[in-house]
Design an enzyme around this catalytic site. Sequence first.
Site, PDB file in Angstrom:
ATOM      1  CB  SER A   8      -0.884   0.019   1.243  1.00 36.98           C
ATOM      2  OG  SER A   8      -1.366   1.335   1.422  1.00 36.98           O
ATOM      3  CG  HIS A  33      -3.879  -1.731  -1.374  1.00 36.27           C
ATOM      4  ND1 HIS A  33      -4.961  -2.532  -1.607  1.00 36.27           N
ATOM      5  CD2 HIS A  33      -4.242  -0.903  -0.361  1.00 36.27           C
ATOM      6  CE1 HIS A  33      -5.938  -2.225  -0.768  1.00 36.27           C
ATOM      7  NE2 HIS A  33      -5.531  -1.224  -0.007  1.00 36.27           N
ATOM      8  CG  ASP A  35      -5.118   2.339   0.977  1.00 37.37           C
ATOM      9  OD1 ASP A  35      -6.041   1.507   0.944  1.00 37.37           O
ATOM     10  OD2 ASP A  35      -3.958   2.058   1.334  1.00 37.37           O
ATOM     11  CG  MET A  37      -8.473   7.081   2.469  1.00 37.01           C
ATOM     12  SD  MET A  37      -7.577   7.153   4.018  1.00 37.01           S
ATOM     13  CE  MET A  37      -6.684   5.596   3.951  1.00 37.01           C
ATOM     14  CG  HIS A  66      -9.257  -0.085  -0.108  1.00 34.36           C
ATOM     15  ND1 HIS A  66      -8.594  -0.256   1.097  1.00 34.36           N
ATOM     16  CD2 HIS A  66     -10.573  -0.083   0.198  1.00 34.36           C
ATOM     17  CE1 HIS A  66      -9.473  -0.340   2.075  1.00 34.36           C
ATOM     18  NE2 HIS A  66     -10.679  -0.238   1.563  1.00 34.36           N
ATOM     19  CG  MET A  68     -11.338   3.088   2.385  1.00 34.98           C
ATOM     20  SD  MET A  68      -9.748   3.160   3.214  1.00 34.98           S
ATOM     21  CE  MET A  68      -8.664   3.136   1.795  1.00 34.98           C
ATOM     22  CG  MET A 138     -11.286  -2.829   5.692  1.00 36.46           C
ATOM     23  SD  MET A 138      -9.823  -2.281   4.805  1.00 36.46           S
ATOM     24  CE  MET A 138      -8.946  -1.323   6.025  1.00 36.46           C
ATOM     25  CG  PHE A 144      -5.269   7.221   9.866  1.00 37.85           C
ATOM     26  CD1 PHE A 144      -4.653   8.415   9.492  1.00 37.85           C
ATOM     27  CD2 PHE A 144      -6.579   7.274  10.337  1.00 37.85           C
ATOM     28  CE1 PHE A 144      -5.327   9.624   9.585  1.00 37.85           C
ATOM     29  CE2 PHE A 144      -7.262   8.486  10.428  1.00 37.85           C
ATOM     30  CZ  PHE A 144      -6.631   9.664  10.059  1.00 37.85           C
ATOM     31  N   GLY A 145      -2.662   4.227   7.803  1.00 40.47           N
ATOM     32  CA  GLY A 145      -1.692   3.138   7.815  1.00 40.47           C
ATOM     33  C   GLY A 145      -1.099   3.020   9.216  1.00 40.47           C
ATOM     34  CG  ASP A 176      -5.987  -2.857   3.524  1.00 40.52           C
ATOM     35  OD1 ASP A 176      -4.860  -2.553   3.973  1.00 40.52           O
ATOM     36  OD2 ASP A 176      -6.694  -2.066   2.871  1.00 40.52           O
ATOM     37  N   GLY A 177      -4.387  -4.213   6.582  1.00 38.55           N
ATOM     38  CA  GLY A 177      -4.210  -3.465   7.820  1.00 38.55           C
ATOM     39  C   GLY A 177      -3.434  -4.199   8.889  1.00 38.55           C
ATOM     40  N   GLY A 178      -2.303  -3.616   9.271  1.00 31.14           N
ATOM     41  CA  GLY A 178      -1.551  -4.139  10.407  1.00 31.14           C
ATOM     42  C   GLY A 178      -0.813  -5.453  10.178  1.00 31.14           C
TER      43      GLY A 178
HETATM   44  C1  DX5 Z   1      -6.133   1.683   5.737  1.00 29.87           C
HETATM   45  C2  DX5 Z   1      -5.727   1.273   4.340  1.00 29.87           C
HETATM   46  C3  DX5 Z   1      -4.604   0.327   4.278  1.00 29.87           C
HETATM   47  C4  DX5 Z   1      -3.309   0.800   4.877  1.00 29.87           C
HETATM   48  C5  DX5 Z   1      -2.599  -0.400   5.397  1.00 29.87           C
HETATM   49  O1  DX5 Z   1      -7.326   2.356   5.670  1.00 29.87           O
HETATM   50  O2  DX5 Z   1      -6.812   0.665   3.665  1.00 29.87           O
HETATM   51  O3  DX5 Z   1      -4.383  -0.138   2.946  1.00 29.87           O
HETATM   52  O4  DX5 Z   1      -2.488   1.485   3.996  1.00 29.87           O
HETATM   53  O5  DX5 Z   1      -1.456   0.036   6.025  1.00 29.87           O
HETATM   54  P1  DX5 Z   1      -0.672  -0.822   7.110  1.00 29.87           P
HETATM   55  O6  DX5 Z   1      -0.174  -2.070   6.424  1.00 29.87           O
HETATM   56  O7  DX5 Z   1       0.410   0.102   7.515  1.00 29.87           O
HETATM   57  O8  DX5 Z   1      -1.636  -1.136   8.206  1.00 29.87           O
HETATM   58 ZN    ZN Z   2      -6.389  -0.344   1.715  1.00 36.64          ZN
END
Ligand code: DX5
Ligand code: ZN
Length: 217
Positions: A8, A33, A35, A37, A66, A68, A138, A144-145, A176-178
Amino acid sequence: MKVKIAPSILSADFSCIGEEIKNISAFDVDYIHLDVMDGSFVNNITFGPKFIADARKYTDKPFDTHLMIEKPWKYIERFAKAGSNIITVHYEACKNKVKETLFLIKSFGCKCGLVIKPDTKVSKIKKYIPLCDMVLVMSVYPGFGGQAFIESTLNKINEVRKIVDASGKDIEIEIDGGVNRDNIKKIKEAGANVIVAGNSVFSAKDRGETIDYFKNC
Ligand code: DX5
Ligand code: ZN
């Protein structure tokens, strides 16, 4: 088990995004990927179709966009024409237009996917899964990343895996995420086959080594 990796770029340096995309594309990654927003569906603002069209010049890797955003159906054509290959939309943003939005994505030649937030049950999207090329679960609250992985997501992945296998269709399951070195094995065991990774890849000392570990561990 080998999986697909989708870095991402949310965690990349936007001031030199072309170079960042080129750099990450040189490794064994499957998708990029993206994102998107809108500051309304989520509490953050990133970029739109022009950014994606410009980024398209820096890589041949498929773009996994993606969305959002609220009312995603209004913008599908522009995100498709900007160079997206896969477009995923949130179930929570589609209201009564889930089918219509998935078909719209397909009509522009892109693969389509549905995304669910951590609080949305898999049962809500069960009937739509056979219409999807991808289901994105998710594992953090979108926006947020760099957030911590929500463990209960593993059960949801497992649930989606059972539905997908029973359908006999070729549907990808993305998480996706963490994602990090401590949870990647559990995520694969639960049945995800596409791994989004932002912070863990872009902040790694050795991005290529991290990608190879995620992919092959
Ligand atoms: C969060 C995004 C993710 C994000 C993941 O809303 O959809 O794609 O970038 O980032 P990490 O891997 O740092 O959690
Ligand atoms: Zn994403």
